[in-house]
Design an enzyme around this catalytic site. Structure first.
Site, mmCIF file in Angstrom:
data_model
loop_
_atom_site.group_PDB
_atom_site.id
_atom_site.type_symbol
_atom_site.label_atom_id
_atom_site.label_comp_id
_atom_site.label_asym_id
_atom_site.label_seq_id
_atom_site.Cartn_x
_atom_site.Cartn_y
_atom_site.Cartn_z
ATOM 1 N N ASP A 104 0.786 -1.241 0.000
ATOM 2 C CA ASP A 104 0.000 0.000 0.000
ATOM 3 C C ASP A 104 0.819 1.293 0.000
ATOM 4 O OD1 ASP A 104 0.943 0.211 2.657
ATOM 5 O OD2 ASP A 104 -0.892 -0.636 3.508
ATOM 6 N N HIS A 119 6.475 -7.939 -1.347
ATOM 7 C CA HIS A 119 5.388 -8.397 -2.215
ATOM 8 C C HIS A 119 5.038 -7.373 -3.290
ATOM 9 C CE1 HIS A 119 4.081 -11.239 1.297
ATOM 10 N NE2 HIS A 119 5.142 -11.655 0.662
ATOM 11 N N CYS A 150 -0.433 0.076 -26.136
ATOM 12 C CA CYS A 150 -0.152 -0.950 -27.162
ATOM 13 C C CYS A 150 -1.274 -1.991 -27.222
ATOM 14 C CB CYS A 150 1.185 -1.629 -26.870
ATOM 15 S SG CYS A 150 1.118 -2.846 -25.535
ATOM 16 N N GLY A 187 2.211 -6.349 13.290
ATOM 17 C CA GLY A 187 0.976 -6.509 12.502
ATOM 18 C C GLY A 187 1.036 -7.576 11.432
ATOM 19 N N THR A 188 1.707 -8.672 11.737
ATOM 20 C CA THR A 188 1.699 -9.772 10.763
ATOM 21 C C THR A 188 1.390 -11.086 11.466
ATOM 22 O OG1 THR A 188 2.989 -11.077 9.175
ATOM 23 C CG2 THR A 188 4.261 -9.884 10.859
ATOM 24 N N SER A 189 0.585 -11.921 10.793
ATOM 25 C CA SER A 189 0.278 -13.238 11.354
ATOM 26 C C SER A 189 1.393 -14.224 11.000
ATOM 27 C CB SER A 189 -1.065 -13.743 10.828
ATOM 28 O OG SER A 189 -1.003 -13.903 9.435
ATOM 29 N N GLU A 215 -3.059 -9.815 18.627
ATOM 30 C CA GLU A 215 -3.266 -11.271 18.753
ATOM 31 C C GLU A 215 -1.909 -11.964 18.788
ATOM 32 O OE1 GLU A 215 -6.351 -12.522 18.677
ATOM 33 O OE2 GLU A 215 -7.387 -10.683 18.071
HETATM 34 P P1 NAD Z 1 -2.594 -11.079 7.980
HETATM 35 O O1 NAD Z 1 -3.889 -10.553 7.469
HETATM 36 O O2 NAD Z 1 -2.321 -12.525 7.844
HETATM 37 O O3 NAD Z 1 -2.394 -10.720 9.519
HETATM 38 C C1 NAD Z 1 -2.632 -9.434 10.009
HETATM 39 C C2 NAD Z 1 -2.108 -9.367 11.420
HETATM 40 O O4 NAD Z 1 -2.285 -8.038 11.874
HETATM 41 C C3 NAD Z 1 -2.851 -10.279 12.412
HETATM 42 O O5 NAD Z 1 -1.883 -11.005 13.160
HETATM 43 C C4 NAD Z 1 -3.639 -9.306 13.285
HETATM 44 O O6 NAD Z 1 -3.777 -9.766 14.618
HETATM 45 C C5 NAD Z 1 -2.747 -8.084 13.213
HETATM 46 N N1 NAD Z 1 -3.418 -6.796 13.485
HETATM 47 C C6 NAD Z 1 -4.700 -6.441 13.247
HETATM 48 N N2 NAD Z 1 -4.913 -5.169 13.623
HETATM 49 C C7 NAD Z 1 -3.731 -4.699 14.088
HETATM 50 C C8 NAD Z 1 -3.305 -3.455 14.627
HETATM 51 N N3 NAD Z 1 -4.136 -2.410 14.757
HETATM 52 N N4 NAD Z 1 -2.000 -3.317 15.012
HETATM 53 C C9 NAD Z 1 -1.139 -4.370 14.896
HETATM 54 N N5 NAD Z 1 -1.494 -5.574 14.409
HETATM 55 C C10 NAD Z 1 -2.778 -5.726 14.004
HETATM 56 O O7 NAD Z 1 -1.494 -10.164 7.301
HETATM 57 P P2 NAD Z 1 -0.046 -10.493 6.799
HETATM 58 O O8 NAD Z 1 0.654 -11.357 7.781
HETATM 59 O O9 NAD Z 1 0.562 -9.204 6.408
HETATM 60 O O10 NAD Z 1 -0.282 -11.331 5.459
HETATM 61 C C11 NAD Z 1 -1.253 -10.921 4.522
HETATM 62 C C12 NAD Z 1 -0.742 -10.770 3.093
HETATM 63 O O11 NAD Z 1 -1.674 -9.963 2.408
HETATM 64 C C13 NAD Z 1 0.581 -10.071 3.026
HETATM 65 O O12 NAD Z 1 1.319 -10.714 2.078
HETATM 66 C C14 NAD Z 1 0.258 -8.679 2.515
HETATM 67 O O13 NAD Z 1 1.066 -8.394 1.382
HETATM 68 C C15 NAD Z 1 -1.132 -8.746 1.960
HETATM 69 N N6 NAD Z 1 -1.961 -7.616 2.416
HETATM 70 C C16 NAD Z 1 -1.521 -6.348 2.302
HETATM 71 C C17 NAD Z 1 -2.287 -5.310 2.756
HETATM 72 C C18 NAD Z 1 -1.752 -3.920 2.630
HETATM 73 O O14 NAD Z 1 -0.926 -3.651 1.756
HETATM 74 N N7 NAD Z 1 -2.189 -2.999 3.487
HETATM 75 C C19 NAD Z 1 -3.541 -5.542 3.316
HETATM 76 C C20 NAD Z 1 -3.978 -6.845 3.409
HETATM 77 C C21 NAD Z 1 -3.186 -7.881 2.962
#
Ligand code: NAD
Length: 248
Positions: A104, A119, A150, A187-189, A215
Site C-alpha cells: 500500500d 510483495h 499498445c 501486525g503480521t500473522s 493477537e
Molecule cells: P494477515 O492478514 O495474515 O495478519 C494481520 C495481522 O495483523 C494479524 O496477526 C492481526 O492480529 C494483526 N493486526 C490487526 N490489527 C492490528 C493493529 N491495529 N496493530 C497491529 N497488528 C494488528 O497479514 P499479513 O501477515 O501481512 O499477510 C497478509 C498478506 O496480504 C501479506 O502478504 C500482505 O502483502 C497482503 N496484504 C496487504 C495489505 C496492505 O498492503 N495494506 C492488506 C492486506 C493484505
C-alpha cells in the site's frame, strides 16, 4: 505494559541495527482491512480464484474487480501513527530499514526512506505485452482490465500467490535479517512464506525479536523475546515517546 514499553525502548537504543518487519495489521488503522480479518477481502473473494497468478492470467477482468476495489481503498488511505512512528525512528537514527509485506506504500508516504517491499506494490502497473510501467491512477483503472496504449493488459506490480518474490528485495531482506541486532515484528500473522522466515533468521543470528500485535502469532512463544499485545499505532507511539525521554 509500561514495563514492556520501557524494555522495548531500551533494546531499540541498545541493539543496533534495528529493523522492522510489517504486515497488513499495521495498515488496519488506516482503514485497510487485513485480508484474513472478519471484514477482510478473503471473506468475500476466495484467494484461489482471485489471488493466484494462474487466476489472473486465466481471467484478468475478473481478478481486476478485486484489485480495483483494493486499489481504491489504498489510494484513499492515509498513513497512521504506527507508520509515522517508524518513519520517526528512522529519522532519529534508531531504525535502519522496514521490510514490508504490504503493497500500500503507506510507509513511504509516512516518510520512511528505507523500505524493502517483499510483495511489490500497487503504485505501478506493468504491461503484459510491451513491459511498459504505468503509475496507477483512478482514470487508468476506470475500465477493467486496464490496458496499455499498445493494447496489452496491465497487471499490478504485486506478487500473486504462486509467484516468486522480487529477487533483490528478497536477498536484501535476508541479509538485513541476518545482520540486525533487533527486529520489530508488527501486525503480521507470519503465515506467508518466505516473509515468515525473516524473524526466524534474525533470531538464529542472535537478534532480539519484539513482536507487536493485538493477537498472538506462531512466533509469540517460539521466537519472540518480547510480545507487546496491542495496536501498532498506540504501542509504537509510546515506544518513540519513551526513546525521546531517554535521549532528549
Ligand atoms: P494477515 O492478514 O495474515 O495478519 C494481520 C495481522 O495483523 C494479524 O496477526 C492481526 O492480529 C494483526 N493486526 C490487526 N490489527 C492490528 C493493529 N491495529 N496493530 C497491529 N497488528 C494488528 O497479514 P499479513 O501477515 O501481512 O499477510 C497478509 C498478506 O496480504 C501479506 O502478504 C500482505 O502483502 C497482503 N496484504 C496487504 C495489505 C496492505 O498492503 N495494506 C492488506 C492486506 C493484505
Amino acid at each position: 505494559m509500561e514495563d514492556l514499553i520501557r524494555r522495548a525502548a531500551a533494546i531499540i537504543k541498545g541493539y543496533p541495527p534495528v529493523i522492522a518487519l510489517t504486515g497488513a495489521g499495521i495498515s488496519a488503522e488506516s482503514g485497510i482491512a487485513t485480508f484474513r480479518g472478519k471484514d477482510g477481502i478473503w471473506s468475500r473473494y476466495n484467494p484461489e480464484e482471485y489471488a493466484t497468478i494462474h487466476a489472473f492470467m486465466e481471467n484478468p477482468a475478473r481478478v481486476w474487480k478485486m484489485l480495483k476495489e483494493f486499489a481504491q481503498i489504498t489510494m484513499e488511505a492515509q498513513p497512521n501513527l504506527a507508520h509515522i512512528a517508524l518513519a520517526e525512528l528512522e529519522a532519529m537514527g534508531h531504525l535502519s530499514v522496514v521490510i514490508t509485506q504490504n503493497i500500500d506504500s503507506l510507509h513511504q508516504r509516512a516518510g520512511s526512506q528505507q523500505v524493502i517491499e517483499l510483495h511489490g506494490n500497487n503504485r505501478w502497473l506493468i504491461c503484459l505485452k510491451c513491459g511498459k510501467r504505468h503509475r496507477v491512477s483512478q482514470s487508468l483503472i476506470e475500465e477493467i482490465p486496464p490496458r496499455c496504449r499498445c493494447g496489452g493488459i496491465l497487471r499490478p506490480d504485486v506478487v500473486f500467490f504462486h509467484e516468486s518474490l522480487p529477487h533483490d528485495a528478497y536477498q536484501q531482506a535476508v541479509e538485513k535479517s541476518q545482520q540486525c541486532g533487533c527486529m520489530l515484528v508488527i501486525g503480521t500473522s507470519v503465515q506467508i512464506f518466505p516473509a515468515s522466515l525473516m524473524p526466524v533468521l534474525a533470531r538464529q543470528h542472535n537478534a532480539i525479536i519484539i513482536e507487536i500485535n493485538p493477537e498472538e502469532s506462531r512466533l509469540t512463544y517460539e521466537v519472540s523475546d518480547i510480545f507487546i499485545k496491542g495496536k501498532a499505532s498506540e504501542i509504537l507511539h509510546r515506544i518513540v515517546e519513551e526513546i525521546k525521554r531517554l535521549s532528549p
